[in-house]
Scaffold this active site. Structure first.
Site, PDB file in Angstrom:
ATOM      1  N   THR A 109       0.828  -1.193   0.000  1.00  0.00           N
ATOM      2  CA  THR A 109       0.000   0.000   0.000  1.00  0.00           C
ATOM      3  C   THR A 109       0.870   1.255   0.000  1.00  0.00           C
ATOM      4  O   THR A 109       1.748   1.414   0.851  1.00  0.00           O
ATOM      5  CB  THR A 109      -0.911   0.026   1.241  1.00  0.00           C
ATOM      6  OG1 THR A 109      -1.692  -1.161   1.264  1.00  0.00           O
ATOM      7  CG2 THR A 109      -1.822   1.238   1.217  1.00  0.00           C
TER       8      THR A 109
ATOM      9  N   CYS B  81      -2.962  -2.026   8.023  1.00  0.00           N
ATOM     10  CA  CYS B  81      -3.731  -1.452   6.904  1.00  0.00           C
ATOM     11  C   CYS B  81      -4.615  -0.290   7.345  1.00  0.00           C
ATOM     12  O   CYS B  81      -4.288   0.870   7.106  1.00  0.00           O
ATOM     13  CB  CYS B  81      -4.588  -2.540   6.252  1.00  0.00           C
ATOM     14  SG  CYS B  81      -3.641  -3.739   5.305  1.00  0.00           S
TER      15      CYS B  81
END
Length: 459
Positions: free
Chosen positions: A125, A265
Site C-alpha cells: 500500500t 492497513c
C-alpha cells in the site's frame, strides 16, 4: 511466446519478495500453478517455512510443509525469476508520515538482481506515485536497466484480510495495473491463474494505488463514526450495540461496529493519502478527524476501566487488571500496530499492574516490539478488573463463571457465598457483584447476563 505462457509452461519463474501475512499466501497460491521463489530477508522466518511451520497461521503448517515454493533468503535466487511481486509492509513513522524504508529496501534488493525482460508488480500500500516516482528509479539505478525498455512495472494492491478464512486471495477481485497495455494484460493473465473472482484492469498505476489507499480510509472513517456514536451514547447511558441492532434493520444502513483500529492497513493507510494531500497543499478534514477518534479509543477504554474501578471502590495505584487479547484483530497472531498497547500504557500511567493473556499472539514479536511477556489464563487471579479486548475464538470458550473466579475474594465474602442467608449477606453479595469490573470491548458476552454478576461496560 509471452511471459505468461512461459510461466504456465514453467520455463520462467515467479518471485514473491516479502513473505509475511500477505506475501506468503500469495507464494503458496502461485506455487500450485507455477515455479515460485519465495524470498524474505528474515532468515529465521525462511527456516520456519522450510521446516513446514507457518508462523502467520494464514495457511497452516500442513500446506507449508507440502508447498513447492522455493523459500530463500539468498537474494541472488531472484535472478532466476522474470515475474516479480513485491509484497512488503508500508508502515508509518511516529509522526504518522509514510515509512517507505521496506519498499525502498526491497527495490534495492530486486534491482541488484533484475534481469532483462522482467515484469515487477508492487502490492504494498502506497500513495499514488510511489511506484513510478520512487521505486522505478531505484530499480533502474541498481540494475543499470531502463524501465519501459528492459523491464516493465505494474501495481496490484493486496486485499488479503489476515485471519479471514472467507475473503482470501482466490475469492477477492484483484485490481491490476501496468505501465502499458502489454504489461497490464500479462499481469492480469498471471493473477487470473490464482484469483477465481477475476481481475479488474485499472486505467493507470496511480489509479490502482489510489483505489487501495481509499479502501481502508473509507472503512476507517466508518468505524470512527461508530466510535464517536459509542462515546455519545455512553454519556446518554444508552447501549450502542442495541442502537446499531435496531438501526441495522434498515436495508441501506452500513453495518459497522465500534472498536480499536490497528494493524498494518486500516490504521495506517489513511495517513499515506493525507501525507500526499499535504504535499499538494490540501489539509484533510474528514480522514484525519476519523484517525484522531480511532487513535484515541485505547485511552478512552482505559479511562472507562479506571472510572468503573473507582465506582467499585478499588484502589487504583497497584491494582491488577487482566487484558485478554493483544493482537490487532481476532484469530491472527499479528501484533503490528495493535492498539491494545494504548490501553496497556494508559493503565500503567495510573500505576496499574497489567497482565496480558493471548494464546494466539506471536510471543517473540510481543517481546521484541513491546517488551511484553504473556501470562497464562491459570495465572489470572486476585484481579481488580478484566478487559476482554480481542474476541478470539479461544476466548469464546470462557464463561462468565470462569471470569468471576479471577477476582479478589475475601474471607468474609467466601463465607457469605458458602450459604449464609441473612439480608446482610444478600446486600454484601450485591456489593461483591459491583466489585467485579468487566470491560467487554467488543460485546463478547450477553449484556443482561453479565450485569447480574459484574460491574459491566462495553463500547
Amino acid at each position: 511466446m509471452s511471459l505468461y505462457e512461459k510461466i504456465v509452461n514453467k520455463t520462467e519463474k515467479i518471485s514473491i519478495i516479502g513473505l509475511g501475512y500477505v506475501g506468503m499466501p500469495i507464494a503458496v497460491a502461485f506455487a500450485g500453478k507455477a515455479e515460485v521463489i519465495g524470498f524474505d530477508v528474515n532468515k529465521e522466518k525462511i527456516d520456519l517455512y522450510k521446516a513446514g511451520i507457518d508462523p502467520t497461521k494464514e495457511v497452516g503448517n500442513e500446506i507449508i510443509k507440502n508447498t513447492t515454493v522455493d523459500f530463500t533468503s539468498d537474494e541472488k535466487k531472484l535472478t532466476e525469476a522474470k515475474f516479480h511481486i513485491v509484497s512488503v509492509p508500508t508502515p508509518v513513522n511516529s509522526d504518522h508520515t509514510p515509512d517507505l524504508t521496506p519498499i525502498e529496501s526491497a527495490s534495492h534488493i530486486l534491482g541488484r538482481n533484475l534481469t532483462k525482460g522482467s515484469i515487477v508488480i508492487f502490492e504494498s500500500t502506497v500513495y499514488p506515485g510511489v511506484t513510478e516516482d520512487i521505486c522505478v528509479p531505484i530499480l533502474e539505478k541498481e540494475s543499470g536497466l531502463k524501465c519501459g525498455v528492459d523491464f516493465k512495472v505494474g501495481y496490484s494492491p493486496e486485499r488479503i484480510n489476515p485471519g479471514d478464512k472467507v475473503h482470501r486471495l482466490e475469492t477477492i477481485v484483484k485490481v491490476v495495473s501496468g505501465m502499458d497495455d502489454d504489461t497490464l494484460n500479462i499481469a492480469a493473465q498471471v493473477y487470473e491463474l490464482v484469483v477465481d473472482a477475476g481481475v479488474h484492469k485499472a486505467e493507470t498505476i496511480q489509479v490502482a494505488e489510489a483505489a487501495k489507499v481509499i479502501e481502508n480510509a473509507q472503512r476507517d472513517i466508518n468505524i470512527a463514526f461508530m466510535n464517536e456514536l459509542s462515546i455519545i451514547f455512553n454519556k446518554m447511558n444508552i447501549d450502542t450495540n442495541a442502537v446499531l441492532k435496531a438501526a441495522g434493520t434498515k436495508w441501506n444502513f452500513l453495518k459497522f461496529s465500534p472498536g480499536l483500529v490497528g494493524g498494518h492497513c486500516i490504521g495506517v493507510d489513511p495517513y499515506y493519502l493525507t501525507y500526499k494531500a499535504e504535499q499538494l497543499g490540501y489539509h484533510s478534514q474528514i480522514i484525519l478527524s476519523g484517525r484522531k477518534i480511532n487513535d484515541g479509543m485505547g485511552k478512552y477504554i482505559a479511562e472507562n476501566t479506571v472510572k468503573k474501578m473507582i465506582k467499585a471502590n478499588k484502589q487504583i495505584q497497584g491494582a491488577k487488571v487482566a487484558i485478554f487479547g493483544f493482537t490487532f484483530k481476532e484469530n491472527t497472531p499479528d501484533v503490528r500496530n495493535t492498539r491494545i498497547i494504548d490501553i496497556t500504557e494508559e493503565l500503567e500511567e495510573y500505576g496499574v499492574e497489567v497482565k496480558i493473556i493471548d494464546p494466539v499472539a506471536d510471543k517473540e514479536d510481543l517481546l521484541r516490539v513491546y517488551g511484553i511477556t504473556l501470562s497464562e489464563v491459570e495465572e489470572v487471579n486476585d484481579v481488580d478488573a478484566v478487559i476482554m479486548a480481542v474476541p478470539h475464538e479461544a476466548f469464546k470458550m470462557i464463561k462468565l463463571e470462569d471470569i468471576k473466579k479471577m477476582f479478589k475474594i475475601t474471607k468474609k465474602s467466601n463465607a457469605l457465598i458458602e450459604g449464609s442467608s441473612s439480608l446482610f449477606s444478600e446486600s454484601y453479595l450485591e456489593d461483591l457483584k459491583n466489585a467485579r469490573v468487566l470491560i467487554d470491548v467488543k460485546g463478547l458476552f450477553n449484556k443482561s447476563e453479565a450485569e447480574e454478576s459484574f460491574l459491566y461496560w462495553r463500547l
